[in-house]
Design a protein around this motif. Structure first.
Motif, PDB file in Angstrom:
ATOM      1  N   UNK A  32      48.444  42.483   0.209  1.00  0.00           N
ATOM      2  CA  UNK A  32      47.057  42.670   0.624  1.00  0.00           C
ATOM      3  C   UNK A  32      46.914  43.890   1.530  1.00  0.00           C
ATOM      4  N   UNK A  33      47.845  44.049   2.464  1.00  0.00           N
ATOM      5  CA  UNK A  33      47.815  45.207   3.359  1.00  0.00           C
ATOM      6  C   UNK A  33      48.030  46.496   2.579  1.00  0.00           C
ATOM      7  N   UNK A  34      48.989  46.494   1.664  1.00  0.00           N
ATOM      8  CA  UNK A  34      49.246  47.686   0.869  1.00  0.00           C
ATOM      9  C   UNK A  34      48.068  48.062  -0.008  1.00  0.00           C
ATOM     10  N   UNK A  39      44.187  51.685  -1.561  1.00  0.00           N
ATOM     11  CA  UNK A  39      42.873  51.926  -2.163  1.00  0.00           C
ATOM     12  C   UNK A  39      42.024  52.814  -1.265  1.00  0.00           C
ATOM     13  N   UNK A  40      42.132  52.589   0.047  1.00  0.00           N
ATOM     14  CA  UNK A  40      41.386  53.432   0.984  1.00  0.00           C
ATOM     15  C   UNK A  40      41.827  54.891   0.867  1.00  0.00           C
ATOM     16  N   UNK A  41      43.161  55.108   0.727  1.00  0.00           N
ATOM     17  CA  UNK A  41      43.673  56.472   0.592  1.00  0.00           C
ATOM     18  C   UNK A  41      43.222  57.103  -0.722  1.00  0.00           C
ATOM     19  N   UNK A  46      42.019  63.262   0.388  1.00  0.00           N
ATOM     20  CA  UNK A  46      41.715  64.576  -0.153  1.00  0.00           C
ATOM     21  C   UNK A  46      42.993  65.242  -0.651  1.00  0.00           C
ATOM     22  N   UNK A  47      42.836  66.190  -1.545  1.00  0.00           N
ATOM     23  CA  UNK A  47      43.984  66.922  -2.067  1.00  0.00           C
ATOM     24  C   UNK A  47      44.910  66.016  -2.863  1.00  0.00           C
ATOM     25  N   UNK A  51      47.012  60.923  -5.063  1.00  0.00           N
ATOM     26  CA  UNK A  51      48.151  60.833  -5.972  1.00  0.00           C
ATOM     27  C   UNK A  51      49.391  60.291  -5.250  1.00  0.00           C
ATOM     28  N   UNK A  52      49.575  60.725  -4.013  1.00  0.00           N
ATOM     29  CA  UNK A  52      50.686  60.196  -3.223  1.00  0.00           C
ATOM     30  C   UNK A  52      50.518  58.699  -2.967  1.00  0.00           C
ATOM     31  N   UNK A  53      49.288  58.289  -2.713  1.00  0.00           N
ATOM     32  CA  UNK A  53      49.018  56.868  -2.488  1.00  0.00           C
ATOM     33  C   UNK A  53      49.308  56.053  -3.747  1.00  0.00           C
TER      34      UNK A  53
END
Length: 211
Positions: A32-34, A39-41, A46-47, A51-53
Motif C-alpha cells: 500500500x505504501x509503495x 503512483x504519486x511519482x 517530471x522528466x 519512468x524511474x518510479x
C-alpha cells in the motif's frame, strides 16, 4: 473434482494451510505504501521520474509479494508442499527424512537436501513467552502448568510455529509408508516472480545509466 476411475488422483482430504499472518500484514502495508508513493511519482513526477518510479515498482512489488504474501506451506495425507519466495517444492511424505527447528524451520529429504519453510517462521520471543508462562504456572502451583483450556492432560503451551511443526512431524510419521505418499521431490521456480523482478532491475539500471 476427483476422477472416479482414479480414486488417488487427488488427496482425500483438504490441505492444511500454514502461513504467517504477521508477514502477510506487513506485506500488505508495504504494498500500500509503495503504491501510494509510486503512483504519486508517476502522476506528479517530471522528466524521467515517472519512468524511474515504474521501474522501481516493477522491481519492488514482486519482491515484497515474494517475501511476505507468497510464502505458504500446504500439507495433506499425501504430500507436503512448500511455497517459498522463489520456488515451490512438493515433497511426498515418503521422501521426507525429518522436520527440524532451530533458528529456522526446515525439512530435510532422504537425499540430504534441505528446504527452509518461510511460511512458518521461528519466533524466539514466542518460545520465551511460552516457557515463561509454564514457569509462572509452576511457581504459582497451577496444576495445568500453563496448558491450554485448563486441561492438565494437554501438552505444554508452545509457540505457534512450534505447534505447526509438531503437526507436520506427526503427519509425516503417520503417512510415510502410505501408498499414495510415495514419490520424489519436485521443485518449480516461481518465474511469475522472477521475470518481473529481472525486468524491473534491467529497466532501472538502463534508466540510471542514461541519466
Amino acid at each position: 473434482m476427483s476422477d472416479p476411475q482414479n480414486p488417488v488422483a487427488e488427496p482425500a482430504y483438504q490441505d492444511r494451510t500454514f502461513r504467517s499472518p504477521a508477514g502477510i500484514a506487513g506485506g500488505v502495508l508495504l504494498l500500500a505504501l509503495g503504491a501510494w508513493l509510486g503512483i504519486d511519482a508517476v502522476i506528479r513526477g517530471e522528466g524521467r521520474t515517472p519512468w524511474l518510479a515504474l521501474a522501481g515498482l516493477l522491481l519492488a512489488v514482486p519482491l515484497v509479494v515474494a517475501y511476505t504474501v507468497r510464502p505458504a506451506v500446504y500439507a495433506n495425507d499425501d504430500r507436503l508442499r512448500i511455497r517459498n519466495p522463489f520456488r515451490s517444492i512438493t515433497l511426498p511424505w515418503a521422501s521426507v527424512a525429518t522436520l527440524r527447528s532451530g533458528y529456522s524451520n526446515e525439512v530435510l529429504t532422504n537425499g540430504g537436501t534441505k528446504y527452509q519453510m518461510w511460511a512458518i517462521p521461528v519466533s524466539l520471543r514466542g518460545r520465551k513467552k511460552a516457557a515463561r508462562r509454564q514457569s509462572q504456572a509452576a511457581a504459582s502451583g497451577d496444576p495445568t502448568g500453563g496448558r491450554p483450556f485448563l486441561d492438565p492432560t494437554a501438552p505444554p503451551a508452545r509457540s505457534t510455529g512450534d505447534q505447526s511443526m509438531d503437526e507436520l512431524r506427526e503427519l509425516a510419521e503417520r503417512q510415510a509408508d502410505a501408498e499414495t505418499a510415495q514419490g520424489e521431490p519436485v521443485v518449480r521456480w516461481a518465474y511469475e516472480i522472477i521475470a518481473p523482478c529481472l525486468a524491473g532491475a534491467v529497466l532501472l539500471a538502463v534508466l540510471l545509466a542514461v541519466t
